[in-house]
Scaffold this active site. Structure first.
Site, PDB file in Angstrom:
ATOM      1  N   GLU A 150       0.827  -1.202   0.000  1.00 41.82           N
ATOM      2  CA  GLU A 150       0.000   0.000   0.000  1.00 41.82           C
ATOM      3  C   GLU A 150       0.867   1.261   0.000  1.00 41.82           C
ATOM      4  O   GLU A 150       1.591   1.511   0.967  1.00 41.82           O
ATOM      5  CB  GLU A 150      -0.915   0.050   1.227  1.00 41.82           C
ATOM      6  CG  GLU A 150      -1.776   1.302   1.245  1.00 41.82           C
ATOM      7  CD  GLU A 150      -2.539   1.489   2.546  1.00 41.82           C
ATOM      8  OE1 GLU A 150      -3.492   2.292   2.557  1.00 41.82           O
ATOM      9  OE2 GLU A 150      -2.179   0.847   3.554  1.00 41.82           O
ATOM     10  N   GLU A 249     -11.995   2.707   5.493  1.00 40.48           N
ATOM     11  CA  GLU A 249     -10.918   3.118   6.390  1.00 40.48           C
ATOM     12  C   GLU A 249     -10.953   4.636   6.490  1.00 40.48           C
ATOM     13  O   GLU A 249     -10.217   5.338   5.796  1.00 40.48           O
ATOM     14  CB  GLU A 249      -9.555   2.635   5.893  1.00 40.48           C
ATOM     15  CG  GLU A 249      -8.437   2.962   6.881  1.00 40.48           C
ATOM     16  CD  GLU A 249      -7.065   2.515   6.402  1.00 40.48           C
ATOM     17  OE1 GLU A 249      -6.754   1.324   6.581  1.00 40.48           O
ATOM     18  OE2 GLU A 249      -6.335   3.340   5.853  1.00 40.48           O
TER      19      GLU A 249
END
Length: 297
Positions: A150, A249
């Protein structure tokens, strides 16, 4: 085209609840069928697995341990001199993933060492990262697990994070060349670093194994004030054939459940909300327009 599937990141959602099991229960009662946890290591894996099973949640993502948080570590994958600690953390993550039935592990790259010049240490950190990723590829392949990279933005969130653009991550994926290494696309980070979301989603989506969302710049829920048009982005992901999970998120602007109503603008082709509302009375009232939010049905 199948509708998108959403997962609750319980490291972020339901912050009013003190424990991960309590947050998993809240996610289940709010209608989620999947959840993800940043760092589950403060709870026994069996307890988390039991709670998830009780409320009908599938765990879809965890991170590798961050390292020594008191020393400012935020992952170890690319950090010189910390290879042994990375491998120990990977073993711990595998134990949790297997206990939780979780198929994906985000391998955190970590930060440029304090006081170091990014350009000066980049080659060394690249070498360490590639070495660790190749090791992880073998370990996770034996367990049929997917590892994710990520990029995290260095403009706002973490100025020292090593991996910060999809272009950098894609280049690393190509060098490692293993099928169980994929890209984790957090739209919040991608927008801040590069913009051009339509082009970048279309270019990199074949490499993507997981998506996460939050509004920019405040990192609130989709539909909260900000610069991203989530109905468009959700439709784009669907049109491009994305079949993985979309992780929520974000930092709720207020009550977590009330904020979930802002995802109501994403509907399947039959005119029903794909957001899986089950037993939550507040969510039901929101869908029906009782709280002044018109129903789209």
């Amino acid at each position: 085209m199948a509708p998108l599937r959403f997962s609750a990141n319980v490291s972020w959602l339901f912050p009013e609840l003190p424990s991960l099991p309590a947050r998993l229960r809240a996610a289940g009662s709010s209608g989620f069928k999947a959840a993800e946890v940043g760092w589950p290591y403060g709870e026994p894996p069996e307890a988390l697995a039991r709670t998830a099973q009780e409320v009908g949640l599938q765990l879809v993502l965890i991170n590798t341990p961050p390292g020594d948080r008191e020393k400012g570590e935020m992952g170890l994958g690319a950090v010189p001199g910390r290879q042994a600690a990375f491998r120990d953390g990977l073993e711990q993550a595998v134990v949790y993933a297997k206990a939780l039935g979780c198929p994906r592990i985000h391998l955190m790259a970590g930060r440029v060492p304090q006081g170091a010049d990014r350009a000066a240490v980049r080659d060394e950190m690249d070498t360490v990262f590639l070495e660790n990723l190749r090791h992880a590829a073998g370990v996770l392949a034996q367990e049929n697990l997917v590892r994710l990279l990520e990029p995290i933005n260095t403009r706002i969130t973490d100025p020292r994070y090593f991996l910060d653009t999809p272009q950098q991550a894609a280049a690393i994926l190509e060098k490692v060349g293993r099928p169980n290494l994929q890209l984790q696309m957090d739209i919040f980070h991608w927008q801040i670093m590069d913009g051009n979301l339509t082009g970048n989603i279309r270019e990199f989506l074949p490499l993507v194994g997981h998506v996460q969302v939050a509004q920019v710049p405040g990192r609130g829920e989709p539909g909260s004030p900000g610069e991203l048009n989530f109905p468009y982005l959700f439709q784009l992901l669907e049109d491009e054939g994305y079949k993985g999970f979309v992780g929520c998120e974000y930092q709720p602007r207020g009550d977590t459940v009330e904020g979930l109503s802002r995802l109501r603008s994403y509907w399947d082709k039959r005119g029903r909300p794909v957001w899986p509302v089950r037993s939550c009375a507040l969510a039901t009232r929101l869908w029906d327009g009782e709280l002044g939010i018109p129903s789209l049905l």
